[in-house]
Design a protein around this motif. Structure first.
Motif, PDB file in Angstrom:
ATOM      1  N   GLY A   1      10.513  -4.622   0.415  1.00 18.13           N
ATOM      2  CA  GLY A   1      11.965  -4.596   0.430  1.00 18.13           C
ATOM      3  C   GLY A   1      12.468  -4.730   1.844  1.00 18.13           C
ATOM      4  O   GLY A   1      11.889  -5.456   2.664  1.00 18.13           O
ATOM      5  N   LYS A   2      13.551  -4.030   2.145  1.00 17.78           N
ATOM      6  CA  LYS A   2      14.124  -4.094   3.482  1.00 17.78           C
ATOM      7  C   LYS A   2      13.099  -3.650   4.519  1.00 17.78           C
ATOM      8  O   LYS A   2      12.358  -2.694   4.314  1.00 17.78           O
ATOM      9  CB  LYS A   2      15.359  -3.208   3.562  1.00 17.78           C
ATOM     10  CG  LYS A   2      16.078  -3.281   4.907  1.00 17.78           C
ATOM     11  CD  LYS A   2      17.307  -2.377   4.926  1.00 17.78           C
ATOM     12  CE  LYS A   2      17.988  -2.425   6.290  1.00 17.78           C
ATOM     13  NZ  LYS A   2      19.170  -1.521   6.342  1.00 17.78           N
ATOM     14  N   ARG A   3      13.082  -4.351   5.640  1.00 17.85           N
ATOM     15  CA  ARG A   3      12.102  -4.055   6.684  1.00 17.85           C
ATOM     16  C   ARG A   3      12.776  -3.785   8.014  1.00 17.85           C
ATOM     17  O   ARG A   3      13.933  -4.118   8.230  1.00 17.85           O
ATOM     18  CB  ARG A   3      11.126  -5.230   6.839  1.00 17.85           C
ATOM     19  CG  ARG A   3      10.417  -5.562   5.532  1.00 17.85           C
ATOM     20  CD  ARG A   3       9.510  -6.760   5.684  1.00 17.85           C
ATOM     21  NE  ARG A   3       8.797  -7.054   4.450  1.00 17.85           N
ATOM     22  CZ  ARG A   3       7.647  -7.703   4.395  1.00 17.85           C
ATOM     23  NH1 ARG A   3       7.081  -8.128   5.517  1.00 17.85           N
ATOM     24  NH2 ARG A   3       7.063  -7.930   3.238  1.00 17.85           N
TER      25      ARG A   3
ATOM     26  N   VAL B   1       8.197  -1.205   5.925  1.00 17.15           N
ATOM     27  CA  VAL B   1       9.131  -1.246   4.799  1.00 17.15           C
ATOM     28  C   VAL B   1       9.967   0.030   4.825  1.00 17.15           C
ATOM     29  O   VAL B   1       9.428   1.151   4.823  1.00 17.15           O
ATOM     30  CB  VAL B   1       8.373  -1.357   3.464  1.00 17.15           C
ATOM     31  CG1 VAL B   1       9.364  -1.339   2.295  1.00 17.15           C
ATOM     32  CG2 VAL B   1       7.540  -2.635   3.432  1.00 17.15           C
ATOM     33  N   VAL B   2      11.273  -0.123   4.875  1.00 17.19           N
ATOM     34  CA  VAL B   2      12.196   1.006   4.932  1.00 17.19           C
ATOM     35  C   VAL B   2      12.091   1.809   3.631  1.00 17.19           C
ATOM     36  O   VAL B   2      12.116   1.251   2.530  1.00 17.19           O
ATOM     37  CB  VAL B   2      13.638   0.509   5.145  1.00 17.19           C
ATOM     38  CG1 VAL B   2      14.623   1.670   5.054  1.00 17.19           C
ATOM     39  CG2 VAL B   2      13.746  -0.200   6.493  1.00 17.19           C
ATOM     40  N   GLN B   3      11.990   3.131   3.758  1.00 21.48           N
ATOM     41  CA  GLN B   3      11.871   4.006   2.595  1.00 21.48           C
ATOM     42  C   GLN B   3      13.221   4.643   2.251  1.00 21.48           C
ATOM     43  O   GLN B   3      14.254   4.272   2.799  1.00 21.48           O
ATOM     44  CB  GLN B   3      10.801   5.058   2.854  1.00 21.48           C
ATOM     45  CG  GLN B   3       9.415   4.475   3.110  1.00 21.48           C
ATOM     46  CD  GLN B   3       8.870   3.686   1.929  1.00 21.48           C
ATOM     47  OE1 GLN B   3       8.686   4.227   0.836  1.00 21.48           O
ATOM     48  NE2 GLN B   3       8.610   2.392   2.137  1.00 21.48           N
ATOM     49  N   ASP B   4      13.215   5.593   1.344  1.00 20.79           N
ATOM     50  CA  ASP B   4      14.437   6.211   0.839  1.00 20.79           C
ATOM     51  C   ASP B   4      15.199   6.927   1.959  1.00 20.79           C
ATOM     52  O   ASP B   4      14.622   7.736   2.689  1.00 20.79           O
ATOM     53  CB  ASP B   4      14.049   7.223  -0.256  1.00 20.79           C
ATOM     54  CG  ASP B   4      15.234   7.682  -1.079  1.00 20.79           C
ATOM     55  OD1 ASP B   4      16.315   7.899  -0.512  1.00 20.79           O
ATOM     56  OD2 ASP B   4      15.058   7.839  -2.302  1.00 20.79           O
ATOM     57  N   PRO B   5      16.507   6.678   2.112  1.00 22.46           N
ATOM     58  CA  PRO B   5      17.301   7.376   3.134  1.00 22.46           C
ATOM     59  C   PRO B   5      17.259   8.896   2.976  1.00 22.46           C
ATOM     60  O   PRO B   5      17.428   9.618   3.969  1.00 22.46           O
ATOM     61  CB  PRO B   5      18.720   6.837   2.912  1.00 22.46           C
ATOM     62  CG  PRO B   5      18.521   5.499   2.270  1.00 22.46           C
ATOM     63  CD  PRO B   5      17.302   5.643   1.401  1.00 22.46           C
ATOM     64  N   ALA B   6      17.021   9.374   1.756  1.00 28.27           N
ATOM     65  CA  ALA B   6      16.923  10.819   1.554  1.00 28.27           C
ATOM     66  C   ALA B   6      15.742  11.399   2.318  1.00 28.27           C
ATOM     67  O   ALA B   6      15.802  12.526   2.829  1.00 28.27           O
ATOM     68  CB  ALA B   6      16.798  11.136   0.065  1.00 28.27           C
ATOM     69  N   ALA B   7      14.661  10.622   2.412  1.00 27.33           N
ATOM     70  CA  ALA B   7      13.505  11.070   3.189  1.00 27.33           C
ATOM     71  C   ALA B   7      13.847  11.112   4.674  1.00 27.33           C
ATOM     72  O   ALA B   7      13.466  12.053   5.394  1.00 27.33           O
ATOM     73  CB  ALA B   7      12.314  10.153   2.938  1.00 27.33           C
ATOM     74  N   ASP B   8      14.588  10.115   5.144  1.00 26.44           N
ATOM     75  CA  ASP B   8      15.010  10.095   6.552  1.00 26.44           C
ATOM     76  C   ASP B   8      15.826  11.351   6.877  1.00 26.44           C
ATOM     77  O   ASP B   8      15.614  11.998   7.909  1.00 26.44           O
ATOM     78  CB  ASP B   8      15.843   8.859   6.850  1.00 26.44           C
ATOM     79  CG  ASP B   8      15.096   7.556   6.624  1.00 26.44           C
ATOM     80  OD1 ASP B   8      13.862   7.604   6.428  1.00 26.44           O
ATOM     81  OD2 ASP B   8      15.752   6.497   6.645  1.00 26.44           O
TER      82      ASP B   8
END
Length: 287
Positions: A86-88, A102-109
């Motif tokens: 997905g988004k990178r 690969v960018v992961q869930d914003p909730a994890a950030d």
């Protein structure tokens, strides 16, 4: 005569976070299944590590099927879906390797940012990720520093702790060195330094280079606080490596030559030894 065997196995899904012990593991070209395939990065893509944020040691990420379960001391758990593509974004390691994640869930950030006190974003290797290591056997790695496997031995730790006690310090646990594979049964400390090729379970392993240690072994992995100067102070008295820029070593970095399965208790078979007082790795070292 004692038989060398696998005493412990650990994988680290997110680079720099707490390790997860396992009794058995599938091992692929980049190491134990799911080892260091995720990484936390700063806003500019530079990786975050315990060198800068020792509190990372107290946070854990565990792969649970297609999800990643995040936990910490006295913290509510968070489970997020793994995004395999997905988004990178651009990421880097030590200013030497530059690639993408690969960018992961914003909730994890948000979860990591709150607990670490600095902006942190979680990424995963891309599907086409192919990053070679270096050394006598190069192999491949995910977001590891430069190699697929970190291997230590119980005899090496016993020898180190004996010296630390002589210096009036307290013995340290093996988790300070964050190994993937711990070997028991060798009578002599640092026997792993001399193993060029070995097999455990159905996995063939090739020596890459000495494990040059940074400041992370001075971090208490249970509290996420620096508790130095050990073991670095004692290692500096007998494990200086001039051909590696004068760093101190403990354990070896290794490549996966033949993927397979490895289990705690598996006997270790050495196929080829490195000749005494030699090391094939420094001549291959990258700048």
């Amino acid at each position: 005569m004692s038989v060398a065997k696998v005493a412990a196995l650990n994988y680290y899904p997110v680079k720099g976070l707490a390790g997860i012990p396992v009794d058995s593991a599938e091992v692929g070209p980049t190491g134990l299944l799911n080892d260091r395939l995720f990484m936390l990065v700063e806003p500019d893509g530079t990786f975050l590590s315990q060198r800068k944020l020792p509190a990372m040691a107290t946070l854990q990420a565990a792969v649970n099927g297609g999800t990643l379960r995040l936990s910490g001391p006295n913290d509510p758990e968070l489970e997020v879906d793994i995004r395999y593509d997905g988004k990178r974004r651009d990421v880097s390691l030590f200013g030497k390797w530059f690639g993408q994640g690969v960018v992961q869930d914003p909730a994890a950030d948000a979860w990591f940012t709150e607990r670490l006190g600095v902006p942190a974003a979680l990424v995963r290797v891309t599907p086409e990720h192919e990053r070679p290591g270096w050394g006598a056997h190069r192999g491949f790695t995910g977001y590891g520093d430069a190699h697929a496997l970190m291997i230590t031995s119980q005899s090496s730790l016993d020898g180190l702790n004996a010296r630390i006690l002589e210096h009036g310090g307290n013995p340290i646990p093996m988790n300070r060195f964050r190994p993937n594979i711990v070997i028991a049964g060798w009578p002599d400390a640092h026997t792993e330094d001399s193993v060029l090729r070995m097999t455990a379970g159905t996995v063939e392993i090739g020596y890459s280079a000495r494990g040059i240690r940074c400041a992370v072994p001075t971090v208490d992995q249970s509290t996420g606080t620096k508790s130095g100067p050990e073991p670095t102070r004692t290692l500096a008295t007998y494990r200086r490596e001039p051909t590696y820029g004068g760093g101190v070593s403990f354990g070896i970095k290794a490549a996966v030559l033949t993927p397979g399965t490895i289990t705690v208790g598996d006997p270790l078979t050495v196929h080829e030894w490195i000749p005494p007082n030699t090391d094939p790795a420094p001549a291959t070292r990258t700048p």
